[in-house]
Enzyme design. Structure first.
Site, short mmCIF file in Angstrom:
data_model
loop_
_atom_site.label_atom_id
_atom_site.label_comp_id
_atom_site.label_asym_id
_atom_site.label_seq_id
_atom_site.Cartn_x
_atom_site.Cartn_y
_atom_site.Cartn_z
N GLU A 60 -29.02 70.88 29.79
CA GLU A 60 -29.18 71.87 28.71
C GLU A 60 -28.08 71.81 27.66
O GLU A 60 -28.32 71.99 26.47
CB GLU A 60 -29.23 73.29 29.28
CG GLU A 60 -30.50 73.62 30.06
CD GLU A 60 -30.43 73.18 31.51
OE1 GLU A 60 -29.41 72.57 31.90
OE2 GLU A 60 -31.39 73.44 32.26
N HIS A 129 -32.39 83.91 37.70
CA HIS A 129 -33.65 83.57 37.01
C HIS A 129 -34.38 84.81 36.53
O HIS A 129 -35.62 84.81 36.47
CB HIS A 129 -34.58 82.79 37.96
CG HIS A 129 -34.17 81.37 38.17
ND1 HIS A 129 -33.07 81.02 38.91
CD2 HIS A 129 -34.69 80.21 37.72
CE1 HIS A 129 -32.95 79.69 38.93
NE2 HIS A 129 -33.92 79.18 38.21
C1 LIG Z 1 -29.26 74.74 34.76
C2 LIG Z 1 -30.65 74.77 35.24
N1 LIG Z 1 -31.61 74.13 34.55
C3 LIG Z 1 -32.88 74.15 34.96
C4 LIG Z 1 -33.22 74.81 36.10
C5 LIG Z 1 -34.68 74.86 36.55
N2 LIG Z 1 -34.83 74.04 37.76
C6 LIG Z 1 -34.73 74.57 38.97
S1 LIG Z 1 -34.81 73.41 40.15
C7 LIG Z 1 -34.99 72.20 39.04
C8 LIG Z 1 -35.12 70.80 39.48
C9 LIG Z 1 -33.97 70.42 40.30
O1 LIG Z 1 -34.12 69.13 40.74
P1 LIG Z 1 -33.19 68.57 41.83
O2 LIG Z 1 -31.79 68.79 41.47
O3 LIG Z 1 -33.58 67.18 42.08
O4 LIG Z 1 -33.48 69.48 43.10
P2 LIG Z 1 -34.80 69.54 43.99
O5 LIG Z 1 -35.62 70.64 43.46
O6 LIG Z 1 -35.46 68.24 43.91
O7 LIG Z 1 -34.30 69.87 45.34
C10 LIG Z 1 -34.97 72.70 37.77
C11 LIG Z 1 -35.09 71.91 36.52
C12 LIG Z 1 -32.20 75.49 36.79
N3 LIG Z 1 -32.45 76.22 37.88
N4 LIG Z 1 -30.93 75.44 36.35
#
Ligand SMILES: Cc1ncc(C[n+]2csc(CCOP(=O)(O)OP(=O)(O)O)c2C)c(N)n1
Ligand SMILES: [Mg+2]
Lengths: 325, 436, 323
Positions: A60, A129
């Site tokens: 972001e 959130h």
């Molecule tokens: C700073 C931020 N940006 C976006 C999100 C929305 N979001 C939550 S989980 C996720 C994906 C995370 O991917 P990863 O780190 O690979 O974890 P996984 O869900 O695969 O365990 C996103 C984009 C967030 N929670 N925090």
């Protein structure tokens, strides 16, 4: 008029503006192939291709800074930040970049980009959130902030925001996406930034709200009506710049003001409204301005706790009654 | 039925509390209408409270130096010493915004451990801004309005109710623009202090009034009868057109002559200094000494913006700005001081009259009356006290004084030496008076 | 073999993996019935990463995790009942219902938090390691984070400092191929994120994230290095997310062909095979039955626990300005 969901109205605005102006492009997390976690950009990648509807890594801070400079260099980016809770990551770019150069460089550059995000609580998404951080972005000079409550305003304001020369932060609410409403047909129906709308007329107390709190305020007005109190509900629609005339006009009529915002109370958006009213309408006030906002604490997860901290119709009605007592 | 005496409007609606500075009467004293009963201090300003009618002081509720709510009853004036019943005398001590609570009762309540300060704050008239505006437009005195809200705050609806039921409060009808009709009668002279001793005659400056002498007058009153005149269009004196400086001198001289004083020590500030000089020039045998505090009339220069600004100031904020021009140490002009000063100038009619007088006397931003020659003619002992940081008049004008006039040119003092350097000013004046 | 888990440890790991799986499945059922609140991020198929990594740590070591942290909660020794109660917002939950399933924290067990800000756990663990280094303790901190989180700015910033200052931190990159709905190759130009370790002068290693023993050995070695003062390690555990992003995922982007080989290599299946060879199938069956019973019991108790009541001046809200 067509009845649409709020998310569909936003989708239509994006599509129309992308068709109208090839310099408009969308980027953000999960917005392309998946169509956005709230489905606002559904179908747009297929229509416009993945160069103009771009999935991004979770970055972001850089994304926002890139939106600023992309906007300076000829495009009109629309960046989606998935949750308003992540706005703090965007703040450096907004505060230290987006808000300064048009002024410092004496208007040599316009910064026409839109940062769309959504906030708000009520569905158990927990402390990271569910926030409404309106005050954080409204604090920044040179940045417009809008927070529509209806599908029609969502569409009309998003189109205005995309065409604006300045950065616009576009605040949505997760509980509004599925709300339905009539949206005027035609791709040139714009809603001007900076204009509030009276959604309920009344003469006893003015309730100022935006986004989902407009619905709460309308419900509060219904509760108050049972006691013979005629509340006026003003949907601010634009949080900055404020529609002072609408505020002044309503308070001149009712002499009572309740300001509502889902964000924190202390130094919150409701505080700014309250101060503005005090400055401009002091002699019209017949009671202190009442603030209805989130208590100053992290938003708890558990349902009874979360419901207790969120501003709602009952709290708004109670504040109005207290002001009128 | 006795008449309860409160500070009333003189305390100003901004004041929450006042301090009893001095009682000029005791229980059993007969008083005439207009006699000064006591002096109070609100913020840093002193105010005299006068008897509204003749009678006998039948009760005194507040001790000297005590702080009481602005609306508290301070004393009673009855038909005789036993007449102590009065309207509203049964009112509860707390939770009442009426003006009928005796100060002693409030003080007693205050001393009680519970709700130590509640009584004080509840005594201020609490009204919403909208209600205040409506009340002043309708000429309704907020003190006669009852608050219907559980908050205790007078609201708009209460004003609407009051304007139907109660007659408009006498004397507070809105003032229309333009000049009021000339009022007749002599200038108001306030008398206080000792009965024996050489008399002191005080003449205040433009846009000020006789209260501005506090606390100098109180110190002098310990050993002298003190007379403080209110200039036309100032304080409690009538409002009428003044055609020029000579006209003003005549008015002040008439008031002085009426007192028939002998060997008076005349003290004047600013415009009052010029008047004092003129008075001494024309009544040389009646004047024993002369003290001129930042006097006018010794040169053409005057801060014209100040004259028009201060006379016009219709809000405490604008008044404050001009009060700050008067003094060197800006912290003297704090909020309570401004509010007290503004309370004394709350009348739009008074401000309009003063504006007009200022335009007449200081046309073109100039002091067109020249008293340098008069200063040279003087033969009574004379002192000029002036601050070198004066931003209203030019202190260098003092340098035209002849050799027998003592000059005290104070560093780091502005236009009001008796406020800014009260001890030093009093010392100089006392020494001068004693030397005679 | 160096740093290999003992048989007892393998039994414990297996038990905890089954607890985690069972927890996810029961939660899935409740979610389908609409009885859960907010999204729930299941870690089915990834149990080996969280459980075995935690098993290689000491009780006084710290661990940070993500929104998808049930395996770490269980792995670090939190009770199933307390976890379930928290997920259902009950007074008896680890955080009295305030945290919910993503933001659970328990200092006693050294589980310093699930975290729903993607990437936040990376500097979080790095800061804990900084404190441990300053206090000259021989403890380590560990963060389990996703491939999506690896793209955040703070990931780079924190790893740079960890390498620079040789902080006792273990970076466990749980590469389940997806950041939300976006495949890893759409988020990063390199396939193996572990190669980034070179940029921070730390060892980078790839392990089979579905092999509990492999995860254990890698983390144990990294912990040893960290305790020795040799600094951080980046371990990329390759695995796969078999149940979608969360209970609110509308799906449509993970194909069955893509998933099939991973289901074949289910971490619990692999662990059961290995353990059966060591202790016999009956013992393994008994472990699994006990784990399932534990979960069933936890749900039963937790779901009849009371909800908290709102109180604005509760101790942890004492910073509040509002009366
Ligand atoms: C700073 C931020 N940006 C976006 C999100 C929305 N979001 C939550 S989980 C996720 C994906 C995370 O991917 P990863 O780190 O690979 O974890 P996984 O869900 O695969 O365990 C996103 C984009 C967030 N929670 N925090
Ligand atoms: Mg992932």
């Amino acid at each position: 008029m067509t009845v649409m969901r709020y998310a569909e109205a936003l989708n239509a605005a994006l599509r129309e503006e992308m068709q109208r102006d090839p310099s408009v492009f969308l980027f953000g997390e999960d917005i392309g192939r998946y169509g956005g976690v709230f489905k606002v950009s559904k179908g747009l990648r297929d229509e416009f291709g993945d160069a103009r509807v771009r999935d991004t890594p979770i970055s972001e801070q850089a994304l926002t800074a890139m939106a600023v400079t992309a906007a300076m260099s000829g495009t009109r980016p629309v960046l989606e930040i998935m949750y308003a809770d992540f706005l703090p990551l965007s703040l450096d770019a907004l505060i230290n970049q987006a808000s300064v150069f048009t002024y410092l460089w004496e208007g040599q550059v316009d910064i026409p980009f839109v940062l769309r995000t959504q906030g708000g609580g009520g569905v158990g998404t927990g402390a990271q959130h569910a926030k409404s951080l309106d005050a954080m972005v409204c604090h920044i000079p040179g940045i417009k902030v809008v927070a529509p409550a209806t599908p029609a305003d969502a569409k009309g304001l998003l189109k205005s925001a995309i065409r604006d020369r300045q950065p616009v932060v576009f605040l949505e609410h997760k509980l509004l996406y599925n709300t339905r409403g009539e949206v005027p047909d035609g791709d040139e129906v714009l809603v001007p930034i900076g204009k509030a709308k009276t959604v309920v007329e009344g003469k006893h107390v003015s309730i100022f709200a935006s986004s989902k709190m407009v619905i709460e305020a309308e419900n509060a007005a219904k509760l108050l009506a049972k006691d013979g109190i005629e509340a006026e509900v003003i949907d601010l629609r634009t949080l900055r710049p404020l529609d002072l005339d609408a505020i002044r006009g309503s308070i001149a009529k009712t002499n009572h003001a309740v300001v509502v915002n889902e964000g924190w109370t202390f130094c919150g958006y409701a505080s700014e409204l309250s101060a503005t009213i005090m400055e401009h309408c002091f002699d019209d006030l017949d009671a202190p301005v009442a603030r209805v906002a989130m208590p100053d604490m992290a938003i708890p997860y558990s349902e009874p706790l979360e419901m207790a901290v969120l501003p709602n119709a009952v709290k708004i009605a109670a504040a109005a009654k207290k002001a009128l007592a | 039925m006795a008449t309860p005496i409160t500070a009333g409007a003189v305390a100003g609606e901004y004041m929450e509390t006042l301090v009893i500075v001095e009682w000029r009467v005791g229980i059993g004293d007969a008083v005439a209408e207009g006699d000064v009963l006591l002096t109070i201090e609100t913020a840093k300003a002193a105010v005299d409270i006068e008897a509204p009618s003749a009678g006998v002081v039948s009760a005194i509720f507040a001790e000297v130096d005590s702080e009481v709510p602005a609306a508290a009853v301070l004393c009673l004036i009855g038909n005789d010493i036993a007449d102590v019943d009065y309207d509203g005398g049964e009112a509860p001590v707390t939770g009442s915004s009426s003006s009928s609570t005796p100060a002693t009762a409030v003080m007693a309540a205050e001393r009680a451990a519970e709700a130590p300060r509640a009584a004080v704050s509840s005594a201020r008239i609490v009204a919403s801004p909208a209600a205040r505006r409506a009340a002043s437009a309708a000429g309704i005195d907020l003190r006669v309005v009852r608050a219907s809200s559980p908050s205790g705050r007078i609201k708009l609806r209460d004003i609407a109710g009051a304007s139907q039921s109660a007659p408009a409060f006498a004397g507070s009808a809105p003032v229309s623009a333009g000049l009021p009709v000339d009022e007749n009668g002599p200038l108001k002279v306030h008398r206080s202090g000792a009965t024996g001793g050489a008399p002191v005659f005080l003449i205040h400056g433009f846009a000020s009034d006789s209260l501005s002498w506090y606390p100098l007058d109180r110190q002098l009153a310990k050993s002298h009868p003190v007379y403080r005149v209110d200039l036309p269009n100032h304080g409690a004196s009538p409002k009428r057109q003044v055609s020029g400086f000579a006209d003003l001198v005549r008015e002040v001289r008439d008031a002085f002559d009426a007192l028939d004083l002998d060997g008076a020590h005349v003290i004047g500030h600013s415009l009052g200094g010029a008047l004092a000089l003129a008075l001494a020039d024309t009544r040389p045998r009646k004047v024993a000494s002369l003290t001129l505090l930042a006097p006018g009339g010794l040169g053409p220069k005057v801060n014209g913006d100040f004259i028009s600004g201060i006379a016009r100031a219709s809000r405490p904020e604008s008044l404050a700005a001009w009060l700050k021009v008067m003094v060197r140490d800006q912290t003297l002009v704090d909020l309570p001081f401004v509010k007290a000063a503004f309370a004394a100038r709350a009348s739009a009619a008074l401000r309009a009259a003063q504006s007009h007088m200022g335009e007449t006397l200081f046309a073109d931003g100039t002091q067109s009356f020249d008293l340098v020659a008069a200063l040279h003619r003087l033969d009574c002992p004379t002192r000029i006290i002036w601050g070198r940081k004066d931003r209203v008049l030019d202190w260098r004008d003092a340098l035209q004084a002849p050799g027998h006039v003592g000059l005290h040119l104070l560093p780091d003092v502005g236009h009001v030496p008796h406020l800014e350097a009260p001890d030093l000013s009093l010392g100089i004046i006392s020494a001068l008076i004693k030397s005679i | 073999m160096i740093n290999a888990p003992s048989t007892d440890e393998l039994k414990d790991i297996h038990h905890k993996m089954v607890v985690t799986r069972e927890l996810e499945e029961v939660l899935g059922t409740y979610a389908k019935e609409g009885k859960t609140r907010g999204p729930i991020h299941r870690c089915d198929g990834q149990e080996a990463v969280g459980v075995a990594a935690c098993a290689a740590l000491r009780a006084d070591d710290y661990v940070c995790t993500t929104h998808r942290g049930h395996h770490v909660y269980v792995g670090k020794g939190l009770t199933t009942r307390g976890i379930v109660a928290e997920i259902f917002g009950r007074e008896t939950g680890y955080c009295k219902g305030r945290g919910g399933h993503m933001l659970l924290g328990d200092v006693k067990t050294g589980m310093l938090g699930g975290n729903a800000i993607v990437g936040a756990g990376i500097p979080a663990a790095t800061g804990m390691a900084l404190s441990m280094q300053i206090l000259k303790q021989d403890r380590v901190s560990m963060v389990v984070f996703g491939d999506g989180a690896a793209q955040t700015g703070i990931c780079h910033e924190a790893m740079n400092m960890a390498g620079l200052w040789k902080l006792p931190v273990i970076f466990v990159l749980e590469n389940n191929q997806y950041g939300l709905t976006v495949r890893q190759e759409v988020q990063s130009p390199v396939e193996d994120l572990s190669i980034r370790a070179a940029g921070y002068a730390m060892p980078g290693e790839i392990v089979d994230g579905n092999d509990a023993e492999a995860v254990y050995r890698a983390v144990a070695a990294a912990a040893e290095r960290a305790r020795r003062g040799d600094g951080p390690t980046l371990i990329e555990a390759k695995t796969y997310r078999v149940k979608g992003f969360s209970t609110s995922d509308m799906g449509g982007y993970q194909s069955e062909e893509e998933m099939a080989p991973w289901l074949d290599r289910d971490p619990i299946k692999l662990s059961a095979e290995k353990l059966s060879a060591l202790v016999g199938a009956d013992t393994v069956a008994a472990i699994e039955a006990a784990a399932r019973a534990e979960v069933a019991q936890a749900f039963e108790v937790a779901l009849s626990d009371p909800f908290p009541t709102f109180e604005i001046h509760a101790p942890s809200a004492a910073y509040s300005e509002t009366k």
